[in-house]
Enzyme design. Sequence first.
Site, PDB file in Angstrom:
ATOM      1  N   ARG A  57       0.768  -1.014  -0.087  1.00 40.57           N
ATOM      2  CA  ARG A  57      -0.065  -0.022   0.023  1.00 40.57           C
ATOM      3  C   ARG A  57       1.059   1.404   0.140  1.00 40.57           C
ATOM      4  NH1 ARG A  57      -5.217  -1.213   1.223  1.00 40.57           N
ATOM      5  NH2 ARG A  57      -5.577   0.670   0.001  1.00 40.57           N
ATOM      6  N   ARG A  73      -2.759   6.576  -0.169  1.00 37.25           N
ATOM      7  CA  ARG A  73      -2.943   6.619   1.065  1.00 37.25           C
ATOM      8  C   ARG A  73      -1.960   7.878   2.025  1.00 37.25           C
ATOM      9  NH1 ARG A  73      -3.478   1.065   3.960  1.00 37.25           N
ATOM     10  NH2 ARG A  73      -5.839   1.352   4.344  1.00 37.25           N
ATOM     11  N   ARG A 112      -5.535  12.994  -6.379  1.00 32.77           N
ATOM     12  CA  ARG A 112      -7.147  12.392  -6.432  1.00 32.77           C
ATOM     13  C   ARG A 112      -8.180  13.313  -6.233  1.00 32.77           C
ATOM     14  NH1 ARG A 112      -8.485   7.911  -4.125  1.00 32.77           N
ATOM     15  NH2 ARG A 112     -10.280   9.074  -4.454  1.00 32.77           N
ATOM     16  N   ASP A 131      -7.175  -1.962  -7.423  1.00 31.29           N
ATOM     17  CA  ASP A 131      -7.727  -2.328  -6.338  1.00 31.29           C
ATOM     18  C   ASP A 131      -8.255  -3.859  -6.754  1.00 31.29           C
ATOM     19  OD1 ASP A 131      -8.577  -1.152  -3.720  1.00 31.29           O
ATOM     20  OD2 ASP A 131     -10.047  -2.521  -4.301  1.00 31.29           O
ATOM     21  N   TYR A 173     -16.454  -9.348  -0.192  1.00 33.88           N
ATOM     22  CA  TYR A 173     -17.090  -7.926  -0.647  1.00 33.88           C
ATOM     23  C   TYR A 173     -18.339  -8.049  -1.637  1.00 33.88           C
ATOM     24  CZ  TYR A 173     -13.014  -5.630   1.363  1.00 33.88           C
ATOM     25  OH  TYR A 173     -12.070  -5.367   2.166  1.00 33.88           O
TER      26      TYR A 173
HETATM   27  O1  CP3 Z   1       0.134   0.241  -2.843  1.00 34.57           O
HETATM   28  C1  CP3 Z   1      -1.014   0.566  -3.239  1.00 34.57           C
HETATM   29  O2  CP3 Z   1      -1.884   0.914  -2.571  1.00 34.57           O
HETATM   30  C2  CP3 Z   1      -1.623  -0.133  -4.698  1.00 34.57           C
HETATM   31  C3  CP3 Z   1      -2.819  -0.244  -4.677  1.00 34.57           C
HETATM   32  C4  CP3 Z   1      -3.819  -0.736  -3.718  1.00 34.57           C
HETATM   33  C5  CP3 Z   1      -4.862  -0.221  -3.508  1.00 34.57           C
HETATM   34  N1  CP3 Z   1      -5.728  -1.192  -2.900  1.00 34.57           N
HETATM   35  C6  CP3 Z   1      -5.563   0.868  -3.721  1.00 34.57           C
HETATM   36  C7  CP3 Z   1      -6.638   1.567  -2.850  1.00 34.57           C
HETATM   37  C8  CP3 Z   1      -3.565  -2.167  -3.512  1.00 34.57           C
HETATM   38  C9  CP3 Z   1      -2.510  -3.188  -3.477  1.00 34.57           C
HETATM   39  C10 CP3 Z   1      -5.008  -2.648  -2.853  1.00 34.57           C
HETATM   40  C11 CP3 Z   1      -5.359  -3.867  -2.271  1.00 34.57           C
HETATM   41  C12 CP3 Z   1      -6.434  -4.131  -1.345  1.00 34.57           C
HETATM   42  N2  CP3 Z   1      -7.609  -3.490  -1.729  1.00 34.57           N
HETATM   43  C13 CP3 Z   1      -6.694  -5.027  -0.460  1.00 34.57           C
HETATM   44  C14 CP3 Z   1      -5.614  -5.997  -0.056  1.00 34.57           C
HETATM   45  C15 CP3 Z   1      -4.600  -5.308   0.939  1.00 34.57           C
HETATM   46  C16 CP3 Z   1      -5.129  -5.038   2.234  1.00 34.57           C
HETATM   47  O3  CP3 Z   1      -4.699  -3.790   2.420  1.00 34.57           O
HETATM   48  O4  CP3 Z   1      -5.569  -5.862   3.073  1.00 34.57           O
HETATM   49  C17 CP3 Z   1      -8.182  -5.000  -0.118  1.00 34.57           C
HETATM   50  C18 CP3 Z   1      -8.815  -5.674   0.982  1.00 34.57           C
HETATM   51  C19 CP3 Z   1      -8.674  -4.018  -0.681  1.00 34.57           C
HETATM   52  C20 CP3 Z   1     -10.130  -3.217  -0.790  1.00 34.57           C
HETATM   53  C21 CP3 Z   1     -10.120  -1.966  -0.103  1.00 34.57           C
HETATM   54  N3  CP3 Z   1      -9.643  -0.856  -1.197  1.00 34.57           N
HETATM   55  C22 CP3 Z   1     -10.388  -1.581   1.013  1.00 34.57           C
HETATM   56  C23 CP3 Z   1     -10.765  -2.348   2.156  1.00 34.57           C
HETATM   57  C24 CP3 Z   1     -10.400  -0.182   0.795  1.00 34.57           C
HETATM   58  C25 CP3 Z   1     -10.577   0.953   1.908  1.00 34.57           C
HETATM   59  C26 CP3 Z   1      -9.865   1.076   2.874  1.00 34.57           C
HETATM   60  C27 CP3 Z   1      -8.292   1.688   2.664  1.00 34.57           C
HETATM   61  O5  CP3 Z   1      -7.392   0.767   2.176  1.00 34.57           O
HETATM   62  O6  CP3 Z   1      -8.184   2.747   2.361  1.00 34.57           O
HETATM   63  C28 CP3 Z   1      -9.947   0.218  -0.408  1.00 34.57           C
HETATM   64  C29 CP3 Z   1      -9.678   1.574  -0.879  1.00 34.57           C
HETATM   65  C30 CP3 Z   1      -8.320   1.687  -1.532  1.00 34.57           C
HETATM   66  N4  CP3 Z   1      -7.749   1.074  -2.363  1.00 34.57           N
HETATM   67  C31 CP3 Z   1      -7.825   2.919  -1.349  1.00 34.57           C
HETATM   68  C32 CP3 Z   1      -6.501   2.843  -2.106  1.00 34.57           C
HETATM   69  C33 CP3 Z   1      -5.393   3.962  -2.508  1.00 34.57           C
HETATM   70  C34 CP3 Z   1      -8.081   4.166  -0.720  1.00 34.57           C
HETATM   71  C35 CP3 Z   1      -9.107   4.822  -1.571  1.00 34.57           C
HETATM   72  C36 CP3 Z   1      -8.805   6.558  -1.706  1.00 34.57           C
HETATM   73  O7  CP3 Z   1      -7.594   6.801  -1.632  1.00 34.57           O
HETATM   74  O8  CP3 Z   1      -9.739   7.270  -1.956  1.00 34.57           O
END
Ligand code: CP3
Length: 359
Positions: A37, A41, A50, A86, A161
Site C-alpha cells: 500500500r 494513502r 486524487r 484495487d 465483498y
Molecule cells: O500500494 C497500493 O496502495 C497499491 C494499490 C492498492 C489499493 N488497494 C488501492 C486503494 C492495493 C494493493 C490494494 C489492495 C486491497 N484493496 C486489499 C488488499 C490489501 C489490504 O490492505 O488488505 C483490499 C482488502 C482492498 C479493498 C479496499 N480498497 C479497501 C478495504 C479499501 C478501503 C480502506 C483503505 O485501504 O483505504 C480500499 C480503497 C483503496 N484501495 C484506497 C487505495 C489507495 C483508498 C481509497 C482512496 O484513496 O480514496
Amino acid sequence: MNLPAEHPLNTGATGASLLVLNMRGHRTSPLPVWFMRQAGRSLPEYRKLREGIAMLDSCLTPELVVEITLQPVRRHGVDAAIFFSDIVIPLKLAGLDVDIKPGVGPVLENPVRTKEAADALRLIDGDAFAPITTAVGMLVKELASTPLIGFGGAPFTLASYLIEGGPSKELPHSREMMRNQPELWAQILNWCADITAQFISAQVVAGASALQVFDSWAGRLSPDEYETFAKPYSERLFSQLALLVDKDGVPVPRVHFGVGTESLLESMHEVGATVMGIDSNTDLERASALFTNKVPLQGNISTELLTANWETLAEHIDEVIASGLNAPGHVVNLGHGVPPETDPDVLTRITEYIHRTTT
Ligand code: CP3
C-alpha cells in the site's frame, strides 16, 4: 502463457533486480524493500492528485495510474513499484456496480447471494483490460530496471465483498452460504478466481515482473474452514498464474499474503505460491522453518512501530533482517499495508537504512 519478447523479464531489464533475485531464491546484500500500500494513502502528492476524482475512476485512467504508481518509487527509492489499482477492479470490469466509498471501502449496490445472480456473472471481455494494459506498458518504460508488481485479491477475500456487499467483520452472508449452499459458494468463488486470474495475467503479460495475491481476510477462517472453503479456489487462481513463464520457462514470482494467517501459512503456500508474505504476528525464522527454509519470504516490519522513535524502529528492522536469514531470499516489507497516517519520511528513512545494511 509465455511472456512476450519485449517483457522486462525477457529483455533482461528486471531479471537481475534485487527484488526478482530474492523472490527467485537468490539472497542479495543489501536486501530489497518495498511497502504494501505504498501507492496512495499516506502521500500528500497522491491526495492532491486524487482531489475530485473517484477512486475507481482513477484506477481506470492510465495517466493517473502511472503517476500514482511512480510517486512512492521516486520519493522513497524503493526496489519495486506496485501497480495502482484495487482488488475490486475485476468486479467493475465484469460489469458489477461496485464503488469504493472514501473511509469505508468497496461497496456493492447488489450483492451476489442467489443462484440467479451467480448465473448472470460473466468473465471479463479482453478489451476491458485496455486501461490496465496501457498503464502497465507506460509504467514499465518509465521504471526501466525497477520491477513492477501486479496484484489481485484471493477468491475468498474478493468474494467477501461480493457477497456481503461491503466491508464486514463477521461475514454473516458468506458463512451462511458456505455452510448451507456449498454449490452456490463454489460457483461464486470459482468465478472470483477466474476474473482475478484474468486481471493479474493482464498486468503480468503487459509487463509486471512479479505478482502478489492478497488474501487479507483469510485469517478469519480456521485451518479447517480454509481447507474447505478457500483453498480450492486459491489453487484454481494460482494454477492459472503458474502458466506465466519467461522465455526460459522460469515462472513469474507469485507472492501470497494474508493477515493473521500463522496457522494457515503451509496451506497458503501449497496453493502454488513461490514467495510467502508474512505479517507481524509471525517471526520470520519460525515462518521459514515451516517451509524447511526453502521458500523466499516477504515482510514483516511492524506497522505499529512506524511511529516509534528511530532507535527503536532501527533495532526492530535489524531483528526482522536477522530473523529472515534462514530463508533463501528476503524481500523486506511491512507486516501489513502502510497506515494512512504514516509520515512518508519514515518510509524513506527505512528504505535508506535497509539499503545501507549488509548481511
Ligand atoms: O500500494 C497500493 O496502495 C497499491 C494499490 C492498492 C489499493 N488497494 C488501492 C486503494 C492495493 C494493493 C490494494 C489492495 C486491497 N484493496 C486489499 C488488499 C490489501 C489490504 O490492505 O488488505 C483490499 C482488502 C482492498 C479493498 C479496499 N480498497 C479497501 C478495504 C479499501 C478501503 C480502506 C483503505 O485501504 O483505504 C480500499 C480503497 C483503496 N484501495 C484506497 C487505495 C489507495 C483508498 C481509497 C482512496 O484513496 O480514496
